[in-house]
Enzyme design. Structure first.
Site, PDB file in Angstrom:
ATOM      1  N   ALA A 157       0.872  -1.175   0.000  1.00 44.35           N
ATOM      2  CA  ALA A 157       0.000   0.000   0.000  1.00 44.35           C
ATOM      3  C   ALA A 157       0.909   1.224   0.000  1.00 44.35           C
ATOM      4  O   ALA A 157       2.051   1.151   0.461  1.00 44.35           O
ATOM      5  CB  ALA A 157      -0.874  -0.023   1.247  1.00 44.35           C
ATOM      6  N   GLY A 164       0.421  -4.874   0.982  1.00 46.59           N
ATOM      7  CA  GLY A 164      -0.782  -4.901   0.144  1.00 46.59           C
ATOM      8  C   GLY A 164      -0.554  -5.604  -1.190  1.00 46.59           C
ATOM      9  O   GLY A 164      -1.504  -6.101  -1.791  1.00 46.59           O
ATOM     10  N   GLU A 192      -0.919  -9.173  -0.395  1.00 48.30           N
ATOM     11  CA  GLU A 192      -2.351  -9.364  -0.096  1.00 48.30           C
ATOM     12  C   GLU A 192      -3.173  -9.381  -1.386  1.00 48.30           C
ATOM     13  O   GLU A 192      -4.119 -10.154  -1.525  1.00 48.30           O
ATOM     14  CB  GLU A 192      -2.840  -8.261   0.853  1.00 48.30           C
ATOM     15  CG  GLU A 192      -2.245  -8.428   2.247  1.00 48.30           C
ATOM     16  CD  GLU A 192      -2.567  -7.269   3.172  1.00 48.30           C
ATOM     17  OE1 GLU A 192      -2.187  -6.121   2.817  1.00 48.30           O
ATOM     18  OE2 GLU A 192      -3.178  -7.487   4.223  1.00 48.30           O
ATOM     19  N   GLU A 251       4.384  -5.229   7.384  1.00 51.64           N
ATOM     20  CA  GLU A 251       3.639  -4.164   8.067  1.00 51.64           C
ATOM     21  C   GLU A 251       4.094  -3.915   9.498  1.00 51.64           C
ATOM     22  O   GLU A 251       4.140  -2.770   9.954  1.00 51.64           O
ATOM     23  CB  GLU A 251       2.135  -4.479   8.060  1.00 51.64           C
ATOM     24  CG  GLU A 251       1.456  -4.217   6.718  1.00 51.64           C
ATOM     25  CD  GLU A 251       1.525  -5.385   5.757  1.00 51.64           C
ATOM     26  OE1 GLU A 251       2.310  -6.325   5.997  1.00 51.64           O
ATOM     27  OE2 GLU A 251       0.780  -5.369   4.769  1.00 51.64           O
TER      28      GLU A 251
HETATM   29  N1  COA Z   1       4.585   3.032  -0.670  1.00 49.58           N
HETATM   30  C1  COA Z   1       5.001   4.190  -1.238  1.00 49.58           C
HETATM   31  N2  COA Z   1       6.119   4.297  -1.976  1.00 49.58           N
HETATM   32  C2  COA Z   1       6.844   3.183  -2.148  1.00 49.58           C
HETATM   33  C3  COA Z   1       6.496   1.943  -1.580  1.00 49.58           C
HETATM   34  C4  COA Z   1       5.313   1.894  -0.815  1.00 49.58           C
HETATM   35  N3  COA Z   1       4.862   0.765  -0.257  1.00 49.58           N
HETATM   36  N4  COA Z   1       7.443   1.023  -1.899  1.00 49.58           N
HETATM   37  C5  COA Z   1       8.353   1.678  -2.656  1.00 49.58           C
HETATM   38  N5  COA Z   1       7.996   2.982  -2.815  1.00 49.58           N
HETATM   39  C6  COA Z   1       8.704   4.031  -3.550  1.00 49.58           C
HETATM   40  C7  COA Z   1       9.918   4.527  -2.788  1.00 49.58           C
HETATM   41  O1  COA Z   1       9.539   5.497  -1.822  1.00 49.58           O
HETATM   42  C8  COA Z   1      10.739   5.102  -3.908  1.00 49.58           C
HETATM   43  O2  COA Z   1      10.201   6.354  -4.276  1.00 49.58           O
HETATM   44  P1  COA Z   1      11.167   7.640  -4.542  1.00 49.58           P
HETATM   45  O3  COA Z   1      12.060   7.195  -5.663  1.00 49.58           O
HETATM   46  O4  COA Z   1      10.229   8.717  -4.912  1.00 49.58           O
HETATM   47  O5  COA Z   1      11.912   7.838  -3.268  1.00 49.58           O
HETATM   48  C9  COA Z   1      10.467   4.146  -5.063  1.00 49.58           C
HETATM   49  O6  COA Z   1       9.248   3.495  -4.751  1.00 49.58           O
HETATM   50  C10 COA Z   1      11.544   3.098  -5.248  1.00 49.58           C
HETATM   51  O7  COA Z   1      11.710   2.417  -4.006  1.00 49.58           O
HETATM   52  P2  COA Z   1      13.128   2.227  -3.278  1.00 49.58           P
HETATM   53  O8  COA Z   1      12.855   2.010  -1.825  1.00 49.58           O
HETATM   54  O9  COA Z   1      14.038   3.355  -3.641  1.00 49.58           O
HETATM   55  O10 COA Z   1      13.642   0.882  -3.965  1.00 49.58           O
HETATM   56  P3  COA Z   1      14.675  -0.151  -3.356  1.00 49.58           P
HETATM   57  O11 COA Z   1      15.041  -1.061  -4.468  1.00 49.58           O
HETATM   58  O12 COA Z   1      15.770   0.530  -2.625  1.00 49.58           O
HETATM   59  O13 COA Z   1      13.844  -0.989  -2.260  1.00 49.58           O
HETATM   60  C11 COA Z   1      11.908  -2.146  -1.417  1.00 49.58           C
HETATM   61  C12 COA Z   1      12.763  -1.797  -2.657  1.00 49.58           C
HETATM   62  C13 COA Z   1      10.663  -2.872  -1.948  1.00 49.58           C
HETATM   63  C14 COA Z   1      12.699  -3.058  -0.491  1.00 49.58           C
HETATM   64  C15 COA Z   1      11.499  -0.863  -0.685  1.00 49.58           C
HETATM   65  O14 COA Z   1      10.958   0.055  -1.621  1.00 49.58           O
HETATM   66  C16 COA Z   1      10.498  -1.037   0.401  1.00 49.58           C
HETATM   67  O15 COA Z   1      10.840  -1.537   1.466  1.00 49.58           O
HETATM   68  N6  COA Z   1       9.229  -0.613   0.184  1.00 49.58           N
HETATM   69  C17 COA Z   1       8.198  -0.637   1.163  1.00 49.58           C
HETATM   70  C18 COA Z   1       7.684  -2.051   1.374  1.00 49.58           C
HETATM   71  C19 COA Z   1       6.637  -2.060   2.454  1.00 49.58           C
HETATM   72  O16 COA Z   1       6.880  -1.843   3.614  1.00 49.58           O
HETATM   73  N7  COA Z   1       5.398  -2.365   2.025  1.00 49.58           N
HETATM   74  C20 COA Z   1       4.293  -2.513   2.915  1.00 49.58           C
HETATM   75  C21 COA Z   1       3.478  -1.288   2.987  1.00 49.58           C
HETATM   76  S1  COA Z   1       2.109  -1.503   4.089  1.00 49.58           S
END
Ligand code: COA
Length: 260
Positions: free
Chosen positions: A66, A112, A115, A135
């Protein structure tokens, strides 16, 4: 119907929805959830479409969760409403569709995103997929059905561990635990998924819709799945599909199912 965050195609009986926010790793914001609902509703009522595939744009992510930026400052009520609306509009909606929905998980499927994949009827992963429910690392819990569907798919103990550690599992680990049905190289993911869709399309759409309903009945409170099965088994006997399927068998030819 035009969309900002998703791409929808319908070809050769297969509807495909591609979540198209690769710069945000296809994170699910509220607008995307609404668009997904509309797209699924549309494909469900399109009689040319028999199977729906959902995937993410790019090679990195199916859906990375999400959209955290949208809910970071929510109140208790807003949080509960976010989960309730999302579950009704998208996750439960997909699970209860009469047409088969397959998730082609092409990279990160987190929060999400996992999910969403779990709400689909089954999942196929590319070999680079990474799946998890992170989460609790954000101080929240899965809110789009993750605490319910993950244990249904992989068992309570494994689900507890995944949720509590907020860790990710590889595609292979997901395959071993039953989270995904197949693991294939990323370049082959969509062709492989379409191949399975083609096998499904040879069968009776009516019977498939009823089978989905009966399998789901096993997981619904207060619903007796065996009784649901008996009722729906009976309903099949009144359909053209049943007539065609049994006649084709007796005439030693392939059945041609046409109705929805
Ligand atoms: N919500 C909003 N933005 C998200 C996102 C999320 N769940 N997951 C990734 N993004 C965005 C990042 O903020 C980033 O945006 P920016 O370039 O404007 O800063 C872009 O997507 C790329 O993500 P980034 O984190 O730079 O990539 P990465 O390869 O370093 O890491 C992940 C990849 C998936 C490990 C990491 O993005 C992450 O941990 N995301 C969140 C996962 C999460 O907790 N999801 C559950 C949400 S309830």
């Amino acid at each position: 119907m035009s969309f900002e965050n998703i791409i929808v195609t319908a070809e050769n009986g297969i509807g495909q929805i591609t979540i198209n926010r690769p710069a945000k790793l296809n994170a699910l914001n509220v607008a995307t959830i609404q668009e997904l609902h509309d797209a699924f509703e549309n494909l469900e009522s399109n009689s040319d479409v028999r199977v729906i595939i959902i995937t993410g744009e790019g090679e990195k992510a199916f859906v990375a969760g999400a959209d955290i930026s949208e809910f970071a400052s929510f109140t208790i009520q807003e949080g509960a409403q976010l989960a309730a609306q999302g579950q009704e509009l998208l996750f439960n909606f997909i699970e209860n569709l009469r047409k088969p929905v397959i998730a082609a998980v092409n990279g990160f499927a987190l929060g999400g995103g996992l999910e969403l994949a779990m709400a689909c009827h089954f999942r196929i992963a590319s070999d680079n997929a990474k799946m998890g429910l992170p989460e609790v690392s954000l101080g929240v819990i899965p809110g789009y059905g993750g605490t319910q569907r993950l244990p249904q798919l992989i068992g309570k103990g494994r689900a507890m561990e995944m949720i509590m550690t907020a860790g990710m599992v590889s595609a292979e680990e997901g395959f071993r635990s039953g989270l995904v049905n197949h693991v294939v190289p990323q370049s082959e993911l969509l062709d492989f998924t379409r191949g399975i869709a083609s096998k499904i399309m040879r069968n009776s759409p009516f019977a498939i819709g009823r089978a989905i309903k009966c399998v789901n009945a096993n997981f619904k409170d207060g619903v007796n799945g065996f009784e649901t099965e008996i009722r729906n088994f009976g309903k099949c006997f009144g359909t053209e599909d049943f007539k065609e399927g049994t006649t084709a068998f007796l005439e030693k030819r392939k059945a041609e199912f046409s109705r929805k």
